[in-house]
Each structure stands twice: as structure tokens, then as C-alpha cells.
Design an enzyme around this catalytic site. Sequence first.
Site, short mmCIF file in Angstrom:
data_model
loop_
_atom_site.label_atom_id
_atom_site.label_comp_id
_atom_site.label_asym_id
_atom_site.label_seq_id
_atom_site.Cartn_x
_atom_site.Cartn_y
_atom_site.Cartn_z
N GLU A 1 -12.33 1.39 17.50
CA GLU A 1 -12.84 0.62 16.45
C GLU A 1 -13.75 -0.15 16.82
O GLU A 1 -14.89 -0.20 16.07
CB GLU A 1 -12.26 0.90 14.85
N HIS B 1 -13.34 2.67 8.16
CA HIS B 1 -12.96 1.25 7.54
C HIS B 1 -13.39 0.67 6.80
O HIS B 1 -13.50 -0.21 5.96
CB HIS B 1 -12.86 0.18 9.09
N ASP C 1 -9.03 6.66 8.91
CA ASP C 1 -9.94 5.33 8.16
C ASP C 1 -10.23 4.09 9.10
O ASP C 1 -10.87 3.97 9.28
CB ASP C 1 -9.47 4.88 6.53
N ILE D 1 0.73 -1.12 -0.20
CA ILE D 1 0.22 0.30 -0.14
C ILE D 1 1.07 1.31 -0.36
O ILE D 1 0.90 2.58 -0.69
CB ILE D 1 -1.26 -0.13 1.12
N ASP E 1 10.92 2.48 6.66
CA ASP E 1 10.51 1.57 6.77
C ASP E 1 12.01 0.75 7.21
O ASP E 1 12.85 1.37 6.65
CB ASP E 1 10.45 1.13 5.21
N THR F 1 -4.87 5.75 7.68
CA THR F 1 -5.77 3.72 7.16
C THR F 1 -5.05 3.11 6.71
O THR F 1 -5.11 1.61 6.48
CB THR F 1 -5.73 4.50 5.26
N SER F 2 -4.12 2.81 8.14
CA SER F 2 -3.40 1.27 8.36
C SER F 2 -4.26 0.46 9.34
O SER F 2 -5.11 -0.09 9.77
CB SER F 2 -2.12 1.44 9.02
N ARG F 3 -3.49 0.98 10.92
CA ARG F 3 -4.53 0.41 12.07
C ARG F 3 -4.75 1.86 13.21
O ARG F 3 -3.78 2.06 13.49
CB ARG F 3 -4.08 -0.92 12.61
N CYS G 1 2.49 1.35 7.76
CA CYS G 1 2.54 -0.15 8.49
C CYS G 1 1.59 -0.86 8.86
O CYS G 1 0.55 -0.37 9.76
CB CYS G 1 4.38 0.89 9.42
N PRO G 2 1.78 -1.92 8.87
CA PRO G 2 1.49 -2.74 10.29
C PRO G 2 1.09 -2.41 11.49
O PRO G 2 2.16 -2.40 11.94
CB PRO G 2 1.53 -4.61 9.88
P1 NAD Z 1 3.01 -4.67 3.98
O1 NAD Z 1 3.58 -5.54 4.34
O2 NAD Z 1 2.75 -4.99 2.40
O3 NAD Z 1 3.78 -3.91 3.98
C1 NAD Z 1 3.58 -3.45 5.45
C2 NAD Z 1 5.33 -2.74 5.31
O4 NAD Z 1 5.60 -1.98 6.85
C3 NAD Z 1 6.47 -3.65 5.37
O5 NAD Z 1 7.64 -3.11 3.96
C4 NAD Z 1 7.45 -3.75 6.22
O6 NAD Z 1 8.58 -3.61 6.26
C5 NAD Z 1 6.96 -2.55 6.77
N1 NAD Z 1 7.17 -2.41 8.73
C6 NAD Z 1 6.63 -3.63 9.31
N2 NAD Z 1 7.16 -3.19 10.66
C7 NAD Z 1 7.80 -1.79 10.64
C8 NAD Z 1 7.66 -0.85 11.11
N3 NAD Z 1 8.25 -0.68 12.53
N4 NAD Z 1 8.30 0.29 11.21
C9 NAD Z 1 8.20 0.94 9.97
N5 NAD Z 1 8.30 -0.12 8.94
C10 NAD Z 1 7.21 -1.06 8.72
O7 NAD Z 1 1.79 -4.41 3.46
P2 NAD Z 1 0.14 -3.56 3.61
O8 NAD Z 1 -0.40 -4.72 2.69
O9 NAD Z 1 1.19 -2.09 2.52
O10 NAD Z 1 -0.96 -3.13 4.30
C11 NAD Z 1 -0.06 -2.40 5.16
C12 NAD Z 1 -1.14 -1.60 6.20
O11 NAD Z 1 -2.43 -1.32 6.07
C13 NAD Z 1 -2.07 -3.39 7.21
O12 NAD Z 1 -1.10 -4.33 7.44
C14 NAD Z 1 -3.11 -2.88 7.76
O13 NAD Z 1 -3.65 -3.04 8.87
C15 NAD Z 1 -4.00 -2.27 6.97
N6 NAD Z 1 -4.82 -2.23 5.80
C16 NAD Z 1 -5.79 -1.42 6.08
C17 NAD Z 1 -6.73 -1.95 5.08
C18 NAD Z 1 -8.19 -0.65 5.47
O14 NAD Z 1 -9.08 -0.91 4.78
N7 NAD Z 1 -7.97 0.09 6.40
C19 NAD Z 1 -7.28 -2.32 4.30
C20 NAD Z 1 -6.09 -2.77 4.15
C21 NAD Z 1 -4.84 -3.05 4.53
#
Ligand code: NAD
Length: 329
Positions: free
Chosen positions: A263, A295, A258, A155, A174, A232-234, A205-206
Site C-alpha cells: 500500500e 486504510h 483496509d 482494537i 494472542d 484492518t491491521s497491517r 495484531c501488530p
Molecule cells: P495493541 O498493542 O493494543 O494490541 C495488539 C495485540 O496484539 C496485543 O494484545 C499483543 O499481545 C498482540 N500480539 C502481539 N504479537 C502477537 C502475535 N505474534 N500473535 C498474536 N497476537 C500478538 O494494538 P491495537 O491498538 O489493538 O492495534 C492493533 C494493530 O491495528 C496495530 O498494530 C496497527 O497495525 C493496526 N491499526 C490499524 C489502523 C487502521 O486504520 N487500519 C488503525 C490503528 C491501528
Amino acid sequence: MRVAFFSTKSYDKISFARNADSYTHEFTFFEAKLDRHSAVLAEGHDAVCAFVNDQLDKQTLKSLKEVGVELIALRCAGYNQVDLDCARNLGISIVRVPAYSPEAVAEHAFALILTLSRKTHKAYNRVRENNYSIEGLTGINLHGKTVGVIGTGAIGKAFCRIALGFGCKVLAYDIYENEELKSLGVSYVTLDEIMQQSTILSLHCPLTPDTKHLINKNTLEKMQDGCMLINTSRGALIETKSVIRSLKNGKIGFLGIDVYEQEEDLFFQNRSEEILQDEQIARLMTFPNVLITGHQAFLTKEALDQIAKTTLDNLSAFEQGKVLENAVK
Ligand code: NAD
């Protein structure tokens, strides 16, 4: 596979039906959220299909095991809601949908940015009331702004490409650097530098023990006055009470989220007839420069189709004893 599908919404049924032709899995759709109380509904099923706010804690996993569930097919990317150690000890496999449409989430992050930066949500209401005054609608250009991206996975990468297209200077942080992004002009910097230099900061990031409350009192102090924060992550990447303080004193000029820390008991339901009990989200809603969506960043037709296809493939791979490419380890 007989699959108990929890937290079902109408769009889930539609997207799974649209993609189910070449599969023979049988689904029972439950509107209930999966938790320790509802787990018994899975009796007679080989697998459960769960979403982001289903609770897969020890007690739920034990109950699922007792009723014969062998596989949990998450129809999402994140898996922070699962007690992985417990699942491993019980011999329950977990699969997920690692990437379904990174663009869906990245584009939603930009929808938040553009709404906040150009106040289109206010303009929409004004014009519908026959009010064509543009007083108070002054925005900011994105072109030339420094945009920080924390987490450059699927993302984050899609987000960086859009930001570059707007003519922004893109900084990234990252734990792993991405060479392709660097060749496109993205600069990796330290966490401190990204906080200090970004006018707009977007989190991708997750949620892990390392990233919980990444945005807190200390990190907020490093950020630019009047900055824009997008999540938009968590939800728990942000310590909500510190963000509220920063909105009050102007450190944060715009907030687009988001996802929200609390939530779990709030989102994905129509609560319009209820009294809102959550004081923090109630306070957030009082700020004119805060935009909250429930979300929905993943919610595009393309993403839903990909989620359904990958989930159906994950179920087939398990049924046929194949290597689970999308297993959560
Ligand atoms: P991904 O696994 O492809 O990418 C996550 C990135 O975060 C990786 O490059 C990883 O190295 C990096 N990362 C891990 N720990 C880190 C840290 N401590 N500091 C910095 N970077 C770090 O995941 P993605 O598919 O890009 O998704 C990212 C997040 O988006 C998911 O974990 C999920 O929580 C969230 N998400 C939200 C929605 C939504 O509808 N709002 C939908 C999908 C995903």
C-alpha cells in the site's frame, strides 16, 4: 515546539486546528511523504510529525538528525515503519498515539464484514439504477457464527465486544490472554485451532517479524472452506499471492481489507487518472467477494481528535522534559 508535519491531508489540518487552542506548538504542514529525499524540509524544526506510510529508515533518520530534529511524533499506533535501533543510536526520541479510538477500527472491521455478508455494496448500486431485483444478494447471518480474533489488544477487545453483541461465538489468539474478555465469554485457543474453527477471522495484531505473513499458504490450508478473512491491521500480515490463490479455489469466500501489503506507494492518493501498475491489487479487485478500503479504519472525527490531542500532549511532554509516557521503546 516547531513541528514539520508530513503526509498532511485536509482532515489533519482541521483536527489539529480544532484541538490546538491550549498549545503553543508551531506546525509547518507538508503534503510530501517523509522519506530520505523530503527529510531536508524538516530543517529549522525540532520535531517531525509522521504517519503510517512515512519512511523512517536509516537514511531518513540520519538526514533528520543532521537538520536538528530531536523528536519524531508518530500520529498513529503502529511503528513498524521506523528503524528503532537507528533512532536510538542517533538519540532521536519516538513517541506515538498508542490508542486513539479502538472502536473506530473495530467498527470499520464490522463495516467490512456486514458489507460482505449482506452485499450492501451491490444493493446500493442496483437500487440507484432502478434495479430492485434481489437475485444474487443472498447473505449470511452473523448470529451463531464462530468469529476468530487474532490480537486482543485495544482494537481486538473492542472487536470482540461487538462480535459478542451480534451473538457470535468468539475465539481469540494472542500471546497474552485477557481475563476481562474471558469473563465476557471469549475463549482463547491455539493458532491452529483459531484457523480451523473460525468462519470469520479478523486480524488485530501488530506487524512484527513473528506476524509477517501470518496468513500464508500453510495457514490458509487449515482454514474453513468459504471462510471470511478481514484485515484492518497491517497489509503484510497477509501473503497476498497465497490469498489470491485461495480466492480462486474458493477456500476464502470473502475478503475484506483496509490495508494492503504494497500500500505504501498506492494509498492515501487520488490515482484515478493513472494506469494501475500493481498486478496483485488489480487481481484482487476482480473478485466479486473482495472489498478493499484504503486504510481508512481510523478515520472518524472522534479518532482524529484523540490523535491530535495525544500528539500535542506528546510534543509538550518532550518540550517540558517530562517522562514520555507514549515513547516507543
Ligand atoms: P495493541 O498493542 O493494543 O494490541 C495488539 C495485540 O496484539 C496485543 O494484545 C499483543 O499481545 C498482540 N500480539 C502481539 N504479537 C502477537 C502475535 N505474534 N500473535 C498474536 N497476537 C500478538 O494494538 P491495537 O491498538 O489493538 O492495534 C492493533 C494493530 O491495528 C496495530 O498494530 C496497527 O497495525 C493496526 N491499526 C490499524 C489502523 C487502521 O486504520 N487500519 C488503525 C490503528 C491501528
